[in-house]
Design a protein around this motif. Structure first.
Motif, short mmCIF file in Angstrom:
data_model
loop_
_atom_site.label_atom_id
_atom_site.label_comp_id
_atom_site.label_asym_id
_atom_site.label_seq_id
_atom_site.Cartn_x
_atom_site.Cartn_y
_atom_site.Cartn_z
N SER A 41 -26.83 -8.41 -3.98
CA SER A 41 -25.47 -8.81 -3.65
C SER A 41 -25.29 -8.95 -2.14
O SER A 41 -25.84 -8.20 -1.36
N VAL A 42 -24.47 -9.93 -1.78
CA VAL A 42 -24.15 -10.15 -0.37
C VAL A 42 -22.66 -9.89 -0.13
O VAL A 42 -22.02 -10.54 0.66
N LEU A 43 -22.11 -8.90 -0.82
CA LEU A 43 -20.72 -8.51 -0.60
C LEU A 43 -20.68 -7.29 0.31
O LEU A 43 -21.43 -6.33 0.11
N ALA A 44 -19.82 -7.32 1.28
CA ALA A 44 -19.72 -6.22 2.24
C ALA A 44 -19.13 -4.97 1.60
O ALA A 44 -18.41 -5.04 0.61
N GLY A 45 -19.44 -3.83 2.17
CA GLY A 45 -18.83 -2.57 1.77
C GLY A 45 -19.39 -1.99 0.49
O GLY A 45 -18.77 -1.11 -0.11
N GLY A 46 -20.50 -2.48 0.04
CA GLY A 46 -21.08 -1.93 -1.19
C GLY A 46 -20.33 -2.32 -2.44
O GLY A 46 -20.46 -1.68 -3.47
N LEU A 47 -19.52 -3.37 -2.36
CA LEU A 47 -18.73 -3.79 -3.52
C LEU A 47 -19.56 -4.56 -4.54
O LEU A 47 -19.18 -4.65 -5.69
N GLY A 48 -20.67 -5.12 -4.10
CA GLY A 48 -21.50 -5.90 -5.01
C GLY A 48 -22.39 -5.02 -5.86
O GLY A 48 -22.46 -3.80 -5.68
N ARG A 49 -23.04 -5.64 -6.81
CA ARG A 49 -24.00 -4.93 -7.66
C ARG A 49 -25.35 -5.60 -7.52
O ARG A 49 -25.47 -6.81 -7.72
N SER A 50 -26.36 -4.84 -7.16
CA SER A 50 -27.71 -5.37 -7.01
C SER A 50 -28.59 -4.72 -8.07
O SER A 50 -28.48 -3.53 -8.34
N ARG A 51 -29.48 -5.52 -8.66
CA ARG A 51 -30.30 -5.04 -9.77
C ARG A 51 -31.73 -5.58 -9.67
O ARG A 51 -31.96 -6.65 -9.12
N LEU A 52 -32.63 -4.83 -10.30
CA LEU A 52 -34.00 -5.27 -10.51
C LEU A 52 -34.19 -5.27 -12.03
O LEU A 52 -34.02 -4.23 -12.67
N ILE A 53 -34.45 -6.43 -12.60
CA ILE A 53 -34.55 -6.57 -14.06
C ILE A 53 -35.96 -7.01 -14.41
O ILE A 53 -36.47 -7.99 -13.87
N VAL A 54 -36.58 -6.27 -15.33
CA VAL A 54 -37.93 -6.61 -15.81
C VAL A 54 -37.82 -7.06 -17.25
O VAL A 54 -37.27 -6.34 -18.10
N THR A 55 -38.33 -8.27 -17.53
CA THR A 55 -38.40 -8.76 -18.90
C THR A 55 -39.85 -8.66 -19.33
O THR A 55 -40.73 -9.34 -18.80
N ASN A 56 -40.12 -7.80 -20.30
CA ASN A 56 -41.46 -7.53 -20.80
C ASN A 56 -41.93 -8.65 -21.72
O ASN A 56 -41.12 -9.44 -22.20
N PRO A 57 -43.25 -8.70 -22.01
CA PRO A 57 -43.77 -9.76 -22.90
C PRO A 57 -43.11 -9.78 -24.28
O PRO A 57 -43.00 -10.84 -24.88
N ASP A 58 -42.64 -8.64 -24.75
CA ASP A 58 -42.01 -8.59 -26.08
C ASP A 58 -40.52 -8.96 -26.04
O ASP A 58 -39.84 -8.93 -27.04
N GLY A 59 -40.01 -9.28 -24.85
CA GLY A 59 -38.60 -9.67 -24.71
C GLY A 59 -37.67 -8.53 -24.34
O GLY A 59 -36.52 -8.75 -23.99
N SER A 60 -38.16 -7.29 -24.42
CA SER A 60 -37.31 -6.16 -24.04
C SER A 60 -37.12 -6.17 -22.52
O SER A 60 -37.94 -6.72 -21.78
N GLN A 61 -36.05 -5.55 -22.08
CA GLN A 61 -35.73 -5.55 -20.64
C GLN A 61 -35.43 -4.15 -20.16
O GLN A 61 -34.90 -3.33 -20.90
N ASP A 113 -16.65 -21.26 0.51
CA ASP A 113 -16.93 -22.02 1.73
C ASP A 113 -16.98 -21.15 2.98
O ASP A 113 -17.58 -21.55 3.98
N THR A 114 -16.36 -19.98 2.98
CA THR A 114 -16.35 -19.13 4.17
C THR A 114 -17.65 -18.37 4.34
O THR A 114 -17.87 -17.77 5.38
N GLY A 115 -18.50 -18.39 3.33
CA GLY A 115 -19.78 -17.70 3.44
C GLY A 115 -19.72 -16.24 3.06
O GLY A 115 -20.72 -15.54 3.13
N SER A 116 -18.52 -15.75 2.70
CA SER A 116 -18.44 -14.35 2.29
C SER A 116 -18.72 -14.27 0.80
O SER A 116 -18.14 -15.00 0.01
N GLY A 117 -19.64 -13.42 0.45
CA GLY A 117 -20.00 -13.26 -0.95
C GLY A 117 -21.20 -14.12 -1.31
O GLY A 117 -21.58 -15.03 -0.60
N GLY A 118 -21.80 -13.76 -2.40
CA GLY A 118 -22.95 -14.50 -2.89
C GLY A 118 -24.06 -13.56 -3.31
O GLY A 118 -23.92 -12.34 -3.27
N ILE A 119 -25.17 -14.14 -3.74
CA ILE A 119 -26.32 -13.34 -4.14
C ILE A 119 -27.60 -13.99 -3.66
O ILE A 119 -27.67 -15.19 -3.43
N PHE A 120 -28.60 -13.15 -3.49
CA PHE A 120 -29.98 -13.58 -3.32
C PHE A 120 -30.70 -13.15 -4.58
O PHE A 120 -30.60 -11.99 -4.99
N MET A 121 -31.38 -14.08 -5.21
CA MET A 121 -32.09 -13.75 -6.43
C MET A 121 -33.52 -14.25 -6.30
O MET A 121 -33.75 -15.37 -5.81
#
Length: 136
Positions: A41-61, A113-121
């Protein structure tokens, strides 16, 4: 000429079939795939949620929290270091298990358009040879 070519193709097909059926089991190798996604997350103040998601070969996450890139005062380099450490440890674990990094895809989304907010994935596609299967 047409009859000759047809006969030749037919003879080649029969010889290939006979060659493949020499009494030895035919094995097929297949690949398994796994994908790792980091969503930061690119939201200031810790308001965003950042995650690491693993999708296994069997489809489980599995889903693991990551630290947000920004704090109230701006870019938080400590959080960036922690996120990189988690990702490197995870990639090392999987490469030690025989997985190979096939492809990495970086993505960016800006919410306004102001550049506040967004994500890097970032998507990490891993593969490894699956156990050979016997064909009848």
């Amino acid at each position: 000429m047409k009859k000759f070519i047809t006969t030749l193709v037919f003879a080649l097909m029969i010889s290939c079939c006979l060659y493949a059926q020499d009494g030895k089991p035919v094995t097929a190798t297949t690949k398994e795939f796994m994908q790792i996604n980091t969503v930061e997350s690119v939201l200031a103040g810790g308001l965003g949620r950042s995650r690491l998601i693993v999708t296994n070969p069997d489809g489980s996450q599995t889903d693991t929290d990551l630290e947000n890139l920004f704090s109230m005062t701006g870019i938080n380099f400590k959080n960036i270091k922690e996120n990189e450490n988690k990702l490197v440890k995870l990639l090392k674990k999987y490469t030690d298990e025989g997985w190979k990094l096939e492809h990495v895809t970086p993505l960016t989304l800006s919410q306004n358009d102001t550049g506040s907010g967004g994500i890097f994935m970032t998507r990490y596609l891993l593969s490894k040879e699956a156990a050979p299967k016997e064909k009848a």
